[in-house]
Motif scaffolding. Sequence first.
Motif: not given
Lengths: 269, 269
Positions: A154-155, A157-160, A163-164, A166-167
């Motif tokens: 989950t870490r 895949t997640g925001s940090e 996703v970070d 890809l941003y």
Amino acid sequence: KACHRAAVVAMDKNQSYWATIEADIEAYLKKSITIRPPVAVFEPMHHLTFASPRTKAPALCIAACELMGGDRDQAIAAASAVHLMHAAYYAHEHLPVTERPSHKPKIQHKFEPSIELLTGDGMVPFGLELLSRSMDVAKNNNPDKILRVIIEITRLTGSEGMVDGLYRELELNGSNIDTGIIEYVCKKKEGELHACGAACGAILGGGAEDEIEKLRKYGLYVGMIQGMQNGVGKDNKGMKEKIEKLKILALKELESLKGENDRANFEYG
Amino acid sequence: KACHRAAVVAMDKNQSYWATIEADIEAYLKKSITIRPPVAVFEPMHHLTFASPRTKAPALCIAACELMGGDRDQAIAAASAVHLMHAAYYAHEHLPVTERPSHKPKIQHKFEPSIELLTGDGMVPFGLELLSRSMDVAKNNNPDKILRVIIEITRLTGSEGMVDGLYRELELNGSNIDTGIIEYVCKKKEGELHACGAACGAILGGGAEDEIEKLRKYGLYVGMIQGMQNGVGKDNKGMKEKIEKLKILALKELESLKGENDRANFEYG
């Protein structure tokens, strides 16, 4: 532990060892993601699972588990979950959303965008469900290990994590080819994907904390090299030197792990 | 167990009991999703978490836990994860994707579509991470319970749950108002969201299997009513009769649970 290590070492060539791993993961995914009711959901999920390019991250997960003395069965659900995370993000990354940066290569879409969007949404929890259930099959996977692996994934895949990356990738375009951003994106996408795969395998295989961290770093470097060679760093001349440095760092991590024969087999171009 | 039940019963009115739950969930989400680095990621995540309409599913999770004699702390991460799943899907559901059915209401977007897409992607694993970590805070949450709740939530979120409902909803448009599909969508979206919330709370609160299933059904009916009143069933005259039937079914489930005072407090319009 000795017998598993021996089995790993007994493989004639590195390549055939990795090929058996890839084949086992493929078989497990095919068995898990059959086209079943609701067909409208599982048909695109099956398609997108196998349509995305393969990475080495799932195989690293199993190899790391076996290197630590674990069974292949223990890591197969985690390896498949790692592939599903990658495949889901690959689908979302290539959705035709209006202000998508133009440098992104277009891919063939078999389904409509809203279907591919939802399918990606379904693949992430599906992978985590496979993993949560893997406790029952492989008796050596106690719930503490599985929960730790879920947190790893989950870490990632997640925001940090991805996703970070890809941003940050959205900031890159024809006129902005900042090598710092490219390197960061390679670290966050391919780097952490492979780091996660290797760490999850090491955890499930019963590795000690320092072994887990060494394998995580090895995965990070191997993944970053992938991103620089085939991902966002492709065609950027500034990457060549960085890749050479990363190869040295990756080897160093392997060398600091015990077991010379295992390492030789583990090494991964 | 008795003291928790007493605390539940001691609330003067139903409404104030539910209001304290809602406030606690809001505070927990605010504390967990601060705007922190990478800000480009956490700012839209914070926004989308609180921009989506609230549902009663997270509160049902906590109320079910307390009804079974558990502490609020045990269920707060699961309740927040349930909200994050809903909020992530709400964001994706309202993305401006080209062939989106036209009957879907347009909403205000603060961020560009590719950002909202990625943010939704980040929220699902973030919710599951919160949940996986909730073992440390509340000592009564053993890893077996947490893994079971993760499976509940991944099934809800995945292909056989909300994703299935969202797919079927794509079939509805101005000329197709098949009440069978509407009912199915209400079941798969709002219904299973609330069923999952209630079941997760019951599991964490230490409910017996039959209590878990009764609370799951209660949540299912309450959620379906929501979908028929405010979701895809809104403005469809065929729903009125179905809603009355569902209310009776929901009450029946509550009545078959022990503890008359608890039930009276639990009832939820």
